[in-house]
Every structure is written in C-alpha cells, then in structure tokens.
Design a protein around this motif. Sequence first.
Motif, PDB file in Angstrom:
ATOM      1  N   SER A   4      34.953  44.182  16.167  1.00  0.00           N
ATOM      2  CA  SER A   4      36.404  44.257  16.329  1.00  0.00           C
ATOM      3  C   SER A   4      36.892  45.594  16.881  1.00  0.00           C
ATOM      4  O   SER A   4      37.866  45.632  17.628  1.00  0.00           O
ATOM      5  N   THR A   5      36.240  46.684  16.549  1.00  0.00           N
ATOM      6  CA  THR A   5      36.692  48.000  17.017  1.00  0.00           C
ATOM      7  C   THR A   5      36.303  48.198  18.474  1.00  0.00           C
ATOM      8  O   THR A   5      35.119  48.149  18.825  1.00  0.00           O
ATOM      9  N   LEU A   6      37.313  48.426  19.335  1.00  0.00           N
ATOM     10  CA  LEU A   6      37.050  48.684  20.752  1.00  0.00           C
ATOM     11  C   LEU A   6      36.635  50.142  20.926  1.00  0.00           C
ATOM     12  O   LEU A   6      37.358  51.058  20.537  1.00  0.00           O
ATOM     13  N   LEU A   7      35.453  50.333  21.491  1.00  0.00           N
ATOM     14  CA  LEU A   7      34.965  51.690  21.736  1.00  0.00           C
ATOM     15  C   LEU A   7      35.401  52.191  23.109  1.00  0.00           C
ATOM     16  O   LEU A   7      35.920  53.299  23.245  1.00  0.00           O
ATOM     17  N   ASN A   8      35.218  51.358  24.124  1.00  0.00           N
ATOM     18  CA  ASN A   8      35.520  51.767  25.489  1.00  0.00           C
ATOM     19  C   ASN A   8      35.449  50.547  26.397  1.00  0.00           C
ATOM     20  O   ASN A   8      35.109  49.447  25.946  1.00  0.00           O
ATOM     21  N   THR A   9      35.760  50.763  27.669  1.00  0.00           N
ATOM     22  CA  THR A   9      35.644  49.700  28.673  1.00  0.00           C
ATOM     23  C   THR A   9      34.900  50.260  29.874  1.00  0.00           C
ATOM     24  O   THR A   9      35.182  51.375  30.323  1.00  0.00           O
ATOM     25  N   ILE A  10      33.977  49.486  30.390  1.00  0.00           N
ATOM     26  CA  ILE A  10      33.212  49.893  31.561  1.00  0.00           C
ATOM     27  C   ILE A  10      33.389  48.851  32.654  1.00  0.00           C
ATOM     28  O   ILE A  10      33.392  47.646  32.375  1.00  0.00           O
ATOM     29  N   SER A  11      33.582  49.321  33.888  1.00  0.00           N
ATOM     30  CA  SER A  11      33.834  48.410  35.006  1.00  0.00           C
ATOM     31  C   SER A  11      32.946  48.776  36.183  1.00  0.00           C
ATOM     32  O   SER A  11      32.809  49.957  36.527  1.00  0.00           O
ATOM     33  N   ALA A  12      32.352  47.758  36.778  1.00  0.00           N
ATOM     34  CA  ALA A  12      31.624  47.964  38.030  1.00  0.00           C
ATOM     35  C   ALA A  12      32.636  48.194  39.152  1.00  0.00           C
ATOM     36  O   ALA A  12      33.675  47.539  39.208  1.00  0.00           O
ATOM     37  N   GLU A  13      32.343  49.129  40.059  1.00  0.00           N
ATOM     38  CA  GLU A  13      33.296  49.488  41.107  1.00  0.00           C
ATOM     39  C   GLU A  13      32.901  48.989  42.489  1.00  0.00           C
ATOM     40  O   GLU A  13      33.676  49.141  43.430  1.00  0.00           O
ATOM     41  N   HIS A  14      31.743  48.439  42.613  1.00  0.00           N
ATOM     42  CA  HIS A  14      31.323  47.943  43.926  1.00  0.00           C
ATOM     43  C   HIS A  14      30.492  46.684  43.735  1.00  0.00           C
ATOM     44  O   HIS A  14      29.449  46.726  43.075  1.00  0.00           O
ATOM     45  N   PRO A  15      30.982  45.549  44.268  1.00  0.00           N
ATOM     46  CA  PRO A  15      32.264  45.366  44.989  1.00  0.00           C
ATOM     47  C   PRO A  15      33.428  45.189  44.022  1.00  0.00           C
ATOM     48  O   PRO A  15      33.229  45.105  42.808  1.00  0.00           O
ATOM     49  N   MET A  16      34.637  45.094  44.604  1.00  0.00           N
ATOM     50  CA  MET A  16      35.843  44.839  43.828  1.00  0.00           C
ATOM     51  C   MET A  16      36.479  43.538  44.306  1.00  0.00           C
ATOM     52  O   MET A  16      36.228  43.070  45.424  1.00  0.00           O
ATOM     53  N   GLY A  17      37.315  42.950  43.448  1.00  0.00           N
ATOM     54  CA  GLY A  17      38.013  41.730  43.811  1.00  0.00           C
ATOM     55  C   GLY A  17      39.514  41.961  43.887  1.00  0.00           C
ATOM     56  O   GLY A  17      40.043  42.910  43.306  1.00  0.00           O
ATOM     57  N   VAL A  18      40.194  41.105  44.616  1.00  0.00           N
ATOM     58  CA  VAL A  18      41.650  41.100  44.681  1.00  0.00           C
ATOM     59  C   VAL A  18      42.111  39.690  44.329  1.00  0.00           C
ATOM     60  O   VAL A  18      41.764  38.726  45.011  1.00  0.00           O
ATOM     61  N   ASP A  19      42.864  39.567  43.243  1.00  0.00           N
ATOM     62  CA  ASP A  19      43.363  38.265  42.792  1.00  0.00           C
ATOM     63  C   ASP A  19      44.751  38.020  43.370  1.00  0.00           C
ATOM     64  O   ASP A  19      45.638  38.868  43.258  1.00  0.00           O
ATOM     65  N   VAL A  20      44.927  36.861  43.987  1.00  0.00           N
ATOM     66  CA  VAL A  20      46.231  36.442  44.494  1.00  0.00           C
ATOM     67  C   VAL A  20      46.526  35.043  43.980  1.00  0.00           C
ATOM     68  O   VAL A  20      45.606  34.279  43.654  1.00  0.00           O
ATOM     69  N   VAL A  21      47.791  34.724  43.906  1.00  0.00           N
ATOM     70  CA  VAL A  21      48.223  33.393  43.483  1.00  0.00           C
ATOM     71  C   VAL A  21      48.852  32.707  44.690  1.00  0.00           C
ATOM     72  O   VAL A  21      49.776  33.246  45.297  1.00  0.00           O
ATOM     73  N   VAL A  22      48.334  31.539  45.054  1.00  0.00           N
ATOM     74  CA  VAL A  22      48.809  30.825  46.238  1.00  0.00           C
ATOM     75  C   VAL A  22      49.320  29.453  45.829  1.00  0.00           C
ATOM     76  O   VAL A  22      48.924  28.901  44.801  1.00  0.00           O
TER      77      VAL A  22
END
Length: 400
Positions: free
Chosen positions: A195-213
């Motif tokens: 339950s305790t959040l320590l941190n967040t890690i994100s990959a930076e390559h590649p990245m995505g772009v979310d759009v709503v169509v």
Amino acid sequence: MKNRYIYWLAPAALLALASCKGKSGQQNAPLPPTPVNLTEAKKAEAIYYDQFQGTVVSVNTTELRSQVPGFVTGIFFKEGDVVQKGKVLYEIDKRKYVAAYQQAEANVLSAQANLVKAQKDIDRYNMLLKNDAIARQTVDQASAAFETSKADVAVAKAALASARTDLSYATITAPFTGRIGISQVRLGSQVTAGSTLLNTISAEHPMGVDVVVNEQDIQRFYKLQQASSDTTFKLQMSDGVTTYNKPGKVLAIDRGVNNQTGTIKVRIQFPNEDGILKDGMSCVLKVLNNQSGDRVQIPYKAITEQMGEFFVFVSKDTSFVDTTKNNEKVEALIAKQHKVLLGPRVGTDVVIMSGIEPGDKVVTEGFQRLRDGGKIVLGDPSKAPAPGQGAPAQGKQQGK
C-alpha cells in the motif's frame, strides 16, 4: 375668376411633371461598375494536418511499492536520475527476514536428516522381513514414517523458498531502465506491504501520445496503423510553436468506443532518445489529412459568410446593350456569386474543396458593395460608391 385659377395652375403642373421626369431618370440611370481587385484561383500543393489534443504518456511506467512491511533503511539513487534495470533503489530492514531465512534453512536440514534416518530404518526392516525376523506391521509403520519424512522435507523447502522471497523483497530494484521520480518516503519511514507508494519509475524511450478521436475516425486510424509515413504524424509542443522532429506511428487503439462520449483512445508512439518528451506533457498531435495534394487555393480574404455558408465573387465576361449609347453592344465584367466548400487554411490562403475551378478570377477586394450579377471594373476599391449609392453589401468579410 375660373380662368385665372387655370392660368395659375398650369405652370405649377408643368414644373411638377418635369420634376417627376427628373427623378425617374435618376432612378433608371444604370449604376456605375464597382472597382475591385481580382486574383486567379490556382491549383497548388496543399499539405495540411488535422489537429487532436494529446497527452504525453510513458509506454512503460510502474509504481514502486514494498511487498513486505518494515522500516526504510537504505535509499540508493538520486531523485530524477535515469536508473538501470536491476539497480538497488530501496532497502527495507531485513534483519527479521534474514533470521527467518536462516531458520527455514535449518528446518530443511532437520527434515533431510529425519528423511535419511527413515530411509535407513525402512531398508533395515525390509531386510529383516525377508528373514521373517520382524512383524509386517513394523515394516508398514517404517514405510509411513519414511513418506512423512519426505513430505516434511518438501514443506521445509517450500518455507525456505518463501523466506528467500521475503528476504529478496526487502531489497527493491529497478524493474527496467527508466527515470525515477522524487521519493515518497525517507530513511526511517515505515512502509506497509502493498500500500505504501515509494516512488514511480517511467521508461523514456519510446514515449506515447494519447489522443481521443471520434468514432467516425476509427477506420482512418486502423488504416494508419497498417501503413503510415514519416510525415503522417507531427507533434506540436505545449508552447504552441515548437514542432517535435521525430516521426510517429500508431502503437495501439483502445478496445472499444466509449458509449457515453462516442470517442475512442488512440496511442501514437514517438522515439525519445534525447528525453525531450516528458510523461504528462500536453501537446497537439497533427495527423496528415488524406485529402492533401494539389488543391484549388485562393486568398482567405476573398471569402464572405452568409448564414453559416461561404461564398466568393467570380468575375465573368458578358455583353449588354447600352441604351445610353444608342443601343450599342458593349463588353463588360460582372461578378457572379459562387457557394464554396472550404478546406483548411494554408498560410494566408484557403483550400477550396468545391465551388470554383482553377483559372477563375476571384474578387479579393471591393466585394463589400457587390451583388450577384453586379458590374465590376478593375480599379481602386477605395473609390467605390458610398453605401446607398452603390450595390448593397453581401455578407461579412472573413478577415484579411
């Protein structure tokens, strides 16, 4: 007396008649041509994009949480840095987990020793049974004890594996290479398993772009998922000026349409070796319109709008009989109003999807006082008749 009134009324009647004829002549006088500027509608390359509001997201992002309870005894990274897969990030107080592991190891050794003893007993009893020197019941009991010892060894080994897992959970490592955020806990903080959040890690390559169509565009993006070029997708950064110079491709289309909004989420993937794109950034995704190509274009200032519809005035050659010149046949220009379907803006021009053809002469200035079929002449539009003396205005100008 009666004749005197007649003599007085006659001149007044003549004056009134002359006045009426004068006014009638003024009303019947043809309106002068309206001076305008013309430009030729031309076909030109029109590359234009449809715009969608987007959000940059990491293709792979994970929240780090401890799977065992305890106190944080070690933090081994710099916040905001890129960490490699397998790097130790946090350590939870592992003393009790080390002790539990050691106890589980001892239990395995004890169970294995009991198994060895049970094995020797069953071997000895079987030999005695061959010589009828022992009761069958004793042999059966020894066999049962042997099987129990084997089960005890399996239980001890399972407990050892569990203790080893808990001990490994006390050391939290990076699951993949990515950028780690600001730590949510400090040294000495107590954490609760799961339950305790320590941190967040994100990959930076590649990245995505979310759009709503809209659901009407679903098939368009399915086709782009099968085949697209380096110019199909462009990304405009949040400053509204900078364009990201890397090509994108359709990574994923959501499983279904939202039945409340009639929209669907699409994710476009972009390379991000330089780390320019950051998770959560807002941006504008530009998608190449499939109608791009050679299109008729005219200056946008030539457009007028009436009741939500768009029009232009096109110059046409015509001839007419001039009654003021002994019915002489003369050539003149008239302005015919054409309804047009607009495409996107391309600089100061606008694409015309339908309504006029290449080569048509379009009125760009002076059309404010024109009417459909009105005579025009090339000249300075500022010298056009004042309102009330010329033709009525038609619609409103769209902007120069």
